[in-house]
Motif scaffolding. Structure first.
Motif, PDB file in Angstrom:
ATOM      1  N   THR A  98       0.808  -1.225   0.000  1.00 25.80           N
ATOM      2  CA  THR A  98       0.000   0.000   0.000  1.00 25.80           C
ATOM      3  C   THR A  98       0.841   1.274   0.000  1.00 25.80           C
ATOM      4  O   THR A  98       0.354   2.329  -0.406  1.00 25.80           O
ATOM      5  N   THR A  99       2.092   1.205   0.433  1.00 25.72           N
ATOM      6  CA  THR A  99       2.920   2.414   0.495  1.00 25.72           C
ATOM      7  C   THR A  99       4.015   2.467  -0.557  1.00 25.72           C
ATOM      8  O   THR A  99       4.485   3.551  -0.894  1.00 25.72           O
ATOM      9  N   HIS A 100       4.413   1.320  -1.082  1.00 27.61           N
ATOM     10  CA  HIS A 100       5.562   1.255  -1.976  1.00 27.61           C
ATOM     11  C   HIS A 100       5.175   1.008  -3.428  1.00 27.61           C
ATOM     12  O   HIS A 100       6.043   0.693  -4.257  1.00 27.61           O
ATOM     13  N   HIS A 101       3.896   1.103  -3.739  1.00 25.19           N
ATOM     14  CA  HIS A 101       3.424   0.909  -5.109  1.00 25.19           C
ATOM     15  C   HIS A 101       2.372   1.968  -5.431  1.00 25.19           C
ATOM     16  O   HIS A 101       1.900   2.689  -4.550  1.00 25.19           O
ATOM     17  N   LEU A 102       1.985   2.041  -6.718  1.00 28.63           N
ATOM     18  CA  LEU A 102       1.062   3.056  -7.182  1.00 28.63           C
ATOM     19  C   LEU A 102      -0.294   2.446  -7.542  1.00 28.63           C
ATOM     20  O   LEU A 102      -0.356   1.487  -8.310  1.00 28.63           O
ATOM     21  N   THR A 103      -1.364   3.028  -7.019  1.00 36.62           N
ATOM     22  CA  THR A 103      -2.707   2.643  -7.427  1.00 36.62           C
ATOM     23  C   THR A 103      -3.013   3.273  -8.785  1.00 36.62           C
ATOM     24  O   THR A 103      -2.308   4.194  -9.229  1.00 36.62           O
ATOM     25  N   PRO A 104      -4.073   2.837  -9.462  1.00 38.95           N
ATOM     26  CA  PRO A 104      -4.438   3.503 -10.724  1.00 38.95           C
ATOM     27  C   PRO A 104      -4.655   5.006 -10.549  1.00 38.95           C
ATOM     28  O   PRO A 104      -4.248   5.802 -11.417  1.00 38.95           O
ATOM     29  N   GLU A 105      -5.272   5.416  -9.451  1.00 40.74           N
ATOM     30  CA  GLU A 105      -5.464   6.850  -9.203  1.00 40.74           C
ATOM     31  C   GLU A 105      -4.124   7.575  -9.119  1.00 40.74           C
ATOM     32  O   GLU A 105      -3.963   8.686  -9.653  1.00 40.74           O
ATOM     33  N   GLU A 106      -3.155   6.944  -8.448  1.00 30.60           N
ATOM     34  CA  GLU A 106      -1.843   7.573  -8.280  1.00 30.60           C
ATOM     35  C   GLU A 106      -1.051   7.601  -9.586  1.00 30.60           C
ATOM     36  O   GLU A 106      -0.282   8.538  -9.833  1.00 30.60           O
ATOM     37  N   VAL A 107      -1.234   6.585 -10.439  1.00 27.10           N
ATOM     38  CA  VAL A 107      -0.597   6.615 -11.760  1.00 27.10           C
ATOM     39  C   VAL A 107      -1.116   7.809 -12.562  1.00 27.10           C
ATOM     40  O   VAL A 107      -0.349   8.553 -13.183  1.00 27.10           O
ATOM     41  N   GLY A 108      -2.435   7.997 -12.543  1.00 36.09           N
ATOM     42  CA  GLY A 108      -3.018   9.129 -13.259  1.00 36.09           C
ATOM     43  C   GLY A 108      -2.526  10.458 -12.736  1.00 36.09           C
ATOM     44  O   GLY A 108      -2.206  11.377 -13.516  1.00 36.09           O
ATOM     45  N   ALA A 109      -2.447  10.581 -11.416  1.00 34.26           N
ATOM     46  CA  ALA A 109      -1.968  11.832 -10.821  1.00 34.26           C
ATOM     47  C   ALA A 109      -0.515  12.097 -11.186  1.00 34.26           C
ATOM     48  O   ALA A 109      -0.130  13.234 -11.501  1.00 34.26           O
ATOM     49  N   LEU A 110       0.325  11.056 -11.147  1.00 34.84           N
ATOM     50  CA  LEU A 110       1.729  11.201 -11.525  1.00 34.84           C
ATOM     51  C   LEU A 110       1.852  11.672 -12.966  1.00 34.84           C
ATOM     52  O   LEU A 110       2.586  12.618 -13.277  1.00 34.84           O
ATOM     53  N   ALA A 111       1.114  11.025 -13.873  1.00 35.39           N
ATOM     54  CA  ALA A 111       1.199  11.370 -15.288  1.00 35.39           C
ATOM     55  C   ALA A 111       0.729  12.799 -15.545  1.00 35.39           C
ATOM     56  O   ALA A 111       1.336  13.529 -16.342  1.00 35.39           O
ATOM     57  N   ALA A 112      -0.345  13.200 -14.851  1.00 38.67           N
ATOM     58  CA  ALA A 112      -0.879  14.552 -15.053  1.00 38.67           C
ATOM     59  C   ALA A 112       0.090  15.606 -14.530  1.00 38.67           C
ATOM     60  O   ALA A 112       0.344  16.620 -15.202  1.00 38.67           O
ATOM     61  N   ARG A 113       0.631  15.386 -13.326  1.00 37.57           N
ATOM     62  CA  ARG A 113       1.534  16.386 -12.753  1.00 37.57           C
ATOM     63  C   ARG A 113       2.840  16.472 -13.542  1.00 37.57           C
ATOM     64  O   ARG A 113       3.430  17.550 -13.653  1.00 37.57           O
ATOM     65  N   ALA A 114       3.296  15.332 -14.072  1.00 34.30           N
ATOM     66  CA  ALA A 114       4.537  15.329 -14.846  1.00 34.30           C
ATOM     67  C   ALA A 114       4.323  15.810 -16.275  1.00 34.30           C
ATOM     68  O   ALA A 114       5.292  16.035 -17.009  1.00 34.30           O
ATOM     69  N   LYS A 115       3.054  15.935 -16.688  1.00 34.92           N
ATOM     70  CA  LYS A 115       2.723  16.402 -18.043  1.00 34.92           C
ATOM     71  C   LYS A 115       3.395  15.547 -19.117  1.00 34.92           C
ATOM     72  O   LYS A 115       3.961  16.056 -20.104  1.00 34.92           O
ATOM     73  N   VAL A 116       3.326  14.222 -18.929  1.00 33.99           N
ATOM     74  CA  VAL A 116       3.857  13.316 -19.948  1.00 33.99           C
ATOM     75  C   VAL A 116       2.872  13.229 -21.104  1.00 33.99           C
ATOM     76  O   VAL A 116       1.705  13.609 -20.981  1.00 33.99           O
ATOM     77  N   LYS A 117       3.329  12.705 -22.230  1.00 30.23           N
ATOM     78  CA  LYS A 117       2.479  12.641 -23.414  1.00 30.23           C
ATOM     79  C   LYS A 117       1.655  11.354 -23.490  1.00 30.23           C
ATOM     80  O   LYS A 117       0.573  11.326 -24.080  1.00 30.23           O
ATOM     81  N   ALA A 118       2.159  10.263 -22.940  1.00 21.28           N
ATOM     82  CA  ALA A 118       1.448   8.983 -22.992  1.00 21.28           C
ATOM     83  C   ALA A 118       1.906   8.122 -21.827  1.00 21.28           C
ATOM     84  O   ALA A 118       3.003   8.309 -21.286  1.00 21.28           O
ATOM     85  N   VAL A 119       1.061   7.143 -21.451  1.00 21.71           N
ATOM     86  CA  VAL A 119       1.339   6.267 -20.314  1.00 21.71           C
ATOM     87  C   VAL A 119       1.200   4.809 -20.731  1.00 21.71           C
ATOM     88  O   VAL A 119       0.241   4.434 -21.420  1.00 21.71           O
ATOM     89  N   THR A 120       2.166   4.009 -20.321  1.00 18.26           N
ATOM     90  CA  THR A 120       2.090   2.556 -20.440  1.00 18.26           C
ATOM     91  C   THR A 120       2.180   1.972 -19.033  1.00 18.26           C
ATOM     92  O   THR A 120       3.094   2.316 -18.279  1.00 18.26           O
ATOM     93  N   VAL A 121       1.246   1.112 -18.680  1.00 18.65           N
ATOM     94  CA  VAL A 121       1.185   0.526 -17.340  1.00 18.65           C
ATOM     95  C   VAL A 121       1.686  -0.911 -17.392  1.00 18.65           C
ATOM     96  O   VAL A 121       1.268  -1.703 -18.248  1.00 18.65           O
ATOM     97  N   THR A 122       2.570  -1.254 -16.478  1.00 20.36           N
ATOM     98  CA  THR A 122       3.114  -2.605 -16.402  1.00 20.36           C
ATOM     99  C   THR A 122       3.171  -3.043 -14.935  1.00 20.36           C
ATOM    100  O   THR A 122       2.583  -2.405 -14.071  1.00 20.36           O
ATOM    101  N   HIS A 123       3.832  -4.216 -14.664  1.00 20.51           N
ATOM    102  CA  HIS A 123       4.004  -4.719 -13.293  1.00 20.51           C
ATOM    103  C   HIS A 123       2.640  -5.095 -12.686  1.00 20.51           C
ATOM    104  O   HIS A 123       2.245  -4.607 -11.628  1.00 20.51           O
ATOM    105  N   MET A 124       1.937  -6.013 -13.351  1.00 17.65           N
ATOM    106  CA  MET A 124       0.576  -6.369 -12.959  1.00 17.65           C
ATOM    107  C   MET A 124       0.604  -7.416 -11.842  1.00 17.65           C
ATOM    108  O   MET A 124       0.469  -8.625 -12.073  1.00 17.65           O
ATOM    109  N   ALA A 125       0.789  -6.951 -10.617  1.00 21.11           N
ATOM    110  CA  ALA A 125       0.931  -7.864  -9.482  1.00 21.11           C
ATOM    111  C   ALA A 125      -0.340  -8.658  -9.204  1.00 21.11           C
ATOM    112  O   ALA A 125      -0.286  -9.735  -8.606  1.00 21.11           O
ATOM    113  N   GLY A 126      -1.472  -8.153  -9.652  1.00 22.22           N
ATOM    114  CA  GLY A 126      -2.730  -8.859  -9.429  1.00 22.22           C
ATOM    115  C   GLY A 126      -3.051  -9.886 -10.481  1.00 22.22           C
ATOM    116  O   GLY A 126      -4.138 -10.476 -10.461  1.00 22.22           O
TER     117      GLY A 126
END
Length: 322
Positions: free
Chosen positions: A262-290
């Motif tokens: 819960t503290t050392h990984h990113l939830t989908p909400e946190e991935v979106g927030a990171l991408a928005a604040r960093a103003k990246v152009k595109a996102v690829t999600v990996t590391h599917m622990a579930g």
């Protein structure tokens, strides 16, 4: 590969695609060789490993178990590997390194392979090299025909937080992320680090979070990148898998695992927030622990990320190219 583009972003994405088409296809591809996260084998996805492919050269970014096989499936011959970058030293991210070094030695590769990683990488590689000595000395069993001493085929460069290095025509930036909670300046913090990495190439920039929780340093590192390759965790799906594979896990061990996840990984909400604040152009999600998500879960992940980030989002599968 699943992509979502909102109506609000459509005109901007079309402009971006038109510009890219005018310039020709990028020379650099990012290949998700293995998209499984965590130490529990999945049976459907290989463990974390990626490749930056450029002009016939391969640069590996993490080397989880199965990396060599995945490279073969992707059409990437082992002799094309120019360098390896390790984000951190958890076994799911480095389990395939022994095979890479051993098979290079067995095929008598003569060039020196550079391995970049956090503190502890020298110790890791030294142990692997030591383990290769018996096979190297025996060679193919022909008297006087041993293989090249394994220690002569690798060099190790331990990275530092905040530095930028040149590797061929790439600039590689390094930022310590929040996969570990060791107090800054402590002995543990000096000896054990987890890094996010940024690769700036002539035709594109790629930021790789590694394993991390929310991190301002990672946001700064990723700022304006053409592609953000982010880890992500689905806590519900992950804990369901843990319950199935380790039904008798002691409560204290489970509590530690939950704290880590819960503290050392990113939830989908946190991935979106990171991408928005960093103003990246595109996102690829990996590391599917579930585990491998079905279509409904995939759509839900993309929709959740899209609440904050309006650019293209892909949930990666093994051997996807971006």
């Amino acid at each position: 590969m699943s992509v979502r583009i909102t109506c609000a972003a459509l005109s901007g994405v079309l402009a971006m695609l038109a510009t890219a088409a005018a310039a020709g296809p990028p020379r650099t591809a990012f290949v998700t060789l293995g998209t499984m996260g965590g130490p529990v084998p999945d049976g459907h996805r290989s463990q974390p490993a990626n490749a930056i492919v450029r002009d016939g050269k391969t640069y590996l970014v993490d080397t989880g178990d199965g990396t060599v096989e995945q490279m073969a499936r992707a059409g990437l011959p082992l002799p094309t590997v120019r360098a390896i970058f390790l984000s951190h030293l958890h076994v799911d991210h480095i389990g395939g390194l022994a095979a890479i070094l051993g098979l290079r030695n067995q095929t008598e590769a003569r060039d020196v392979l550079a391995i970049y990683g956090p503190p502890g990488t020298r110790e890791l590689v030294a142990g692997l090299v030591a383990g290769l000595q018996p096979s190297a000395k025996a060679g193919y069993g022909i008297p006087g025909k041993s293989w090249t001493p394994p220690e002569n085929t690798v060099s190790v460069i331990e990275l530092r937080d905040g530095e930028t290095i040149d590797v061929d025509d790439m600039k590689v930036g390094v930022a310590q992320n929040t996969h570990y909670d060791f107090a800054p300046g402590s002995v543990e913090d000096r000896n054990y680090k987890s890094f996010a990495l940024r690769f700036d190439l002539p035709d594109r920039s790629i930021a790789y979070t590694g394993d991390t929780g929310p991190s301002a340093a990672v946001e700064r590192l990723a700022s304006g990148a053409d592609l953000l390759v982010s880890e992500m965790i689905d806590m519900g799906a992950t804990m369901d898998r843990v319950a199935r594979t380790s039904p008798n896990m002691p409560a204290s061990v489970k509590a530690t695992m939950v704290q880590h996840l819960t503290t050392h990984h990113l939830t989908p909400e946190e991935v979106g927030a990171l991408a928005a604040r960093a103003k990246v152009k595109a996102v690829t999600v990996t590391h599917m622990a579930g585990g491998t998500p079905d279509a409904a879960r995939t759509r839900a992940y993309v929709a959740t990320i899209g609440k904050s980030f309006t650019g293209p989002v892909a949930i990666a599968n093994d051997l996807d190219r971006f």
